[in-house]
Design a protein around this motif. Structure first.
Motif, short mmCIF file in Angstrom:
data_model
loop_
_atom_site.label_atom_id
_atom_site.label_comp_id
_atom_site.label_asym_id
_atom_site.label_seq_id
_atom_site.Cartn_x
_atom_site.Cartn_y
_atom_site.Cartn_z
N ASP A 24 19.58 24.11 -11.68
CA ASP A 24 18.92 25.19 -12.41
C ASP A 24 18.26 24.60 -13.64
O ASP A 24 18.86 23.80 -14.35
CB ASP A 24 19.92 26.27 -12.85
CG ASP A 24 20.40 27.10 -11.69
OD1 ASP A 24 19.62 27.31 -10.74
OD2 ASP A 24 21.56 27.54 -11.72
N GLY A 25 17.03 24.99 -13.92
CA GLY A 25 16.35 24.54 -15.12
C GLY A 25 15.76 23.16 -15.00
O GLY A 25 15.83 22.51 -13.97
N VAL A 26 15.16 22.71 -16.10
CA VAL A 26 14.50 21.40 -16.16
C VAL A 26 15.30 20.50 -17.09
O VAL A 26 15.60 20.88 -18.22
CB VAL A 26 13.05 21.56 -16.66
CG1 VAL A 26 12.39 20.21 -16.81
CG2 VAL A 26 12.25 22.44 -15.72
N ALA A 27 15.64 19.30 -16.62
CA ALA A 27 16.42 18.35 -17.42
C ALA A 27 15.56 17.75 -18.53
O ALA A 27 14.35 17.59 -18.39
CB ALA A 27 16.96 17.25 -16.52
N ASP A 28 16.21 17.40 -19.65
CA ASP A 28 15.51 16.74 -20.75
C ASP A 28 15.00 15.38 -20.30
O ASP A 28 15.70 14.64 -19.62
CB ASP A 28 16.45 16.55 -21.95
CG ASP A 28 16.82 17.88 -22.59
OD1 ASP A 28 16.06 18.84 -22.44
OD2 ASP A 28 17.87 17.93 -23.25
N GLY A 29 13.80 15.04 -20.66
CA GLY A 29 13.22 13.74 -20.34
C GLY A 29 12.67 13.63 -18.92
O GLY A 29 12.22 12.59 -18.52
N ALA A 32 9.14 14.46 -13.56
CA ALA A 32 8.74 15.02 -12.27
C ALA A 32 9.67 16.18 -11.91
O ALA A 32 10.86 16.12 -12.15
CB ALA A 32 8.81 13.96 -11.18
N LYS A 33 9.08 17.22 -11.35
CA LYS A 33 9.91 18.30 -10.83
C LYS A 33 9.64 18.41 -9.34
O LYS A 33 8.51 18.30 -8.88
CB LYS A 33 9.66 19.61 -11.57
CG LYS A 33 8.29 20.20 -11.45
CD LYS A 33 8.21 21.50 -12.24
CE LYS A 33 6.82 22.09 -12.16
NZ LYS A 33 6.72 23.34 -12.89
N PHE A 34 10.71 18.60 -8.60
CA PHE A 34 10.63 18.66 -7.15
C PHE A 34 10.86 20.09 -6.71
O PHE A 34 11.81 20.73 -7.16
CB PHE A 34 11.68 17.72 -6.54
CG PHE A 34 11.46 16.29 -6.95
CD1 PHE A 34 10.62 15.48 -6.23
CD2 PHE A 34 12.07 15.78 -8.07
CE1 PHE A 34 10.39 14.16 -6.62
CE2 PHE A 34 11.86 14.47 -8.47
CZ PHE A 34 11.02 13.66 -7.74
N VAL A 35 9.99 20.59 -5.85
CA VAL A 35 10.06 21.99 -5.42
C VAL A 35 10.43 22.06 -3.94
O VAL A 35 10.09 21.18 -3.17
CB VAL A 35 8.74 22.76 -5.69
CG1 VAL A 35 8.46 22.84 -7.17
CG2 VAL A 35 7.59 22.13 -4.97
N CYS A 36 11.11 23.12 -3.58
CA CYS A 36 11.51 23.36 -2.19
C CYS A 36 10.26 23.49 -1.33
O CYS A 36 9.31 24.17 -1.70
CB CYS A 36 12.37 24.62 -2.11
SG CYS A 36 12.85 25.08 -0.43
N CYS A 39 10.31 27.59 -0.20
CA CYS A 39 10.12 28.73 -1.13
C CYS A 39 9.43 28.35 -2.44
O CYS A 39 9.18 29.20 -3.27
CB CYS A 39 11.47 29.39 -1.42
SG CYS A 39 12.60 28.38 -2.39
N ASP A 40 9.14 27.07 -2.67
CA ASP A 40 8.45 26.58 -3.87
C ASP A 40 9.23 26.75 -5.17
O ASP A 40 8.65 26.68 -6.25
CB ASP A 40 7.06 27.21 -4.02
CG ASP A 40 6.09 26.70 -2.96
OD1 ASP A 40 6.26 25.56 -2.51
OD2 ASP A 40 5.18 27.45 -2.60
N ASP A 41 10.55 26.98 -5.11
CA ASP A 41 11.37 27.00 -6.32
C ASP A 41 11.63 25.57 -6.77
O ASP A 41 11.77 24.66 -5.94
CB ASP A 41 12.73 27.66 -6.05
CG ASP A 41 12.67 29.17 -6.08
OD1 ASP A 41 11.64 29.71 -6.53
OD2 ASP A 41 13.65 29.81 -5.67
N VAL A 42 11.71 25.35 -8.09
CA VAL A 42 12.07 24.03 -8.61
C VAL A 42 13.55 23.81 -8.29
O VAL A 42 14.40 24.61 -8.64
CB VAL A 42 11.84 23.94 -10.13
CG1 VAL A 42 12.34 22.62 -10.67
CG2 VAL A 42 10.37 24.15 -10.46
N ILE A 43 13.84 22.70 -7.57
CA ILE A 43 15.23 22.46 -7.16
C ILE A 43 15.82 21.19 -7.75
O ILE A 43 17.03 21.00 -7.70
CB ILE A 43 15.36 22.42 -5.62
CG1 ILE A 43 14.42 21.38 -5.02
CG2 ILE A 43 15.10 23.78 -5.02
CD1 ILE A 43 14.58 21.19 -3.53
N PHE A 44 14.99 20.32 -8.33
CA PHE A 44 15.51 19.07 -8.88
C PHE A 44 14.48 18.53 -9.86
O PHE A 44 13.28 18.67 -9.63
CB PHE A 44 15.72 18.05 -7.74
CG PHE A 44 16.66 16.93 -8.08
CD1 PHE A 44 18.03 17.09 -7.97
CD2 PHE A 44 16.17 15.71 -8.52
CE1 PHE A 44 18.90 16.06 -8.27
CE2 PHE A 44 17.03 14.68 -8.84
CZ PHE A 44 18.40 14.85 -8.71
N THR A 45 14.94 17.96 -10.96
CA THR A 45 14.04 17.28 -11.89
C THR A 45 14.58 15.88 -12.14
O THR A 45 15.79 15.67 -12.12
CB THR A 45 13.92 18.03 -13.23
OG1 THR A 45 15.22 18.19 -13.79
CG2 THR A 45 13.26 19.39 -13.04
#
Length: 67
Positions: A24-29, A32-36, A39-45
């Protein structure tokens, strides 16, 4: 921030990869964000793609994703 759409596949083919739950959310630093791929949800940063080379990320929608 670079957005990368991941590839979905059936859970039967996880094999020897490690399965992790979506974050959940975006990690500091993170650069890149990876989306499913479903469903295009952000699942990993992450800072780079190498951390995902042996990982499978299970989205909250139930789909399994990999690079």
């Amino acid at each position: 921030m670079l957005e990368v759409s991941m590839r979905t596949f059936p859970g039967l083919f996880v094999g020897r990869r490690t399965v992790v739950e979506a974050q959940d959310g975006v990690a500091d630093g993170a650069t890149a964000k990876f989306v499913c791929g479903a469903c295009d949800d952000v699942i990993f940063t992450a800072q780079d793609r190498s951390v995902l080379s042996d990982l499978v990320v299970k989205c909250r929608c139930g789909e399994f994703n990999q690079i």
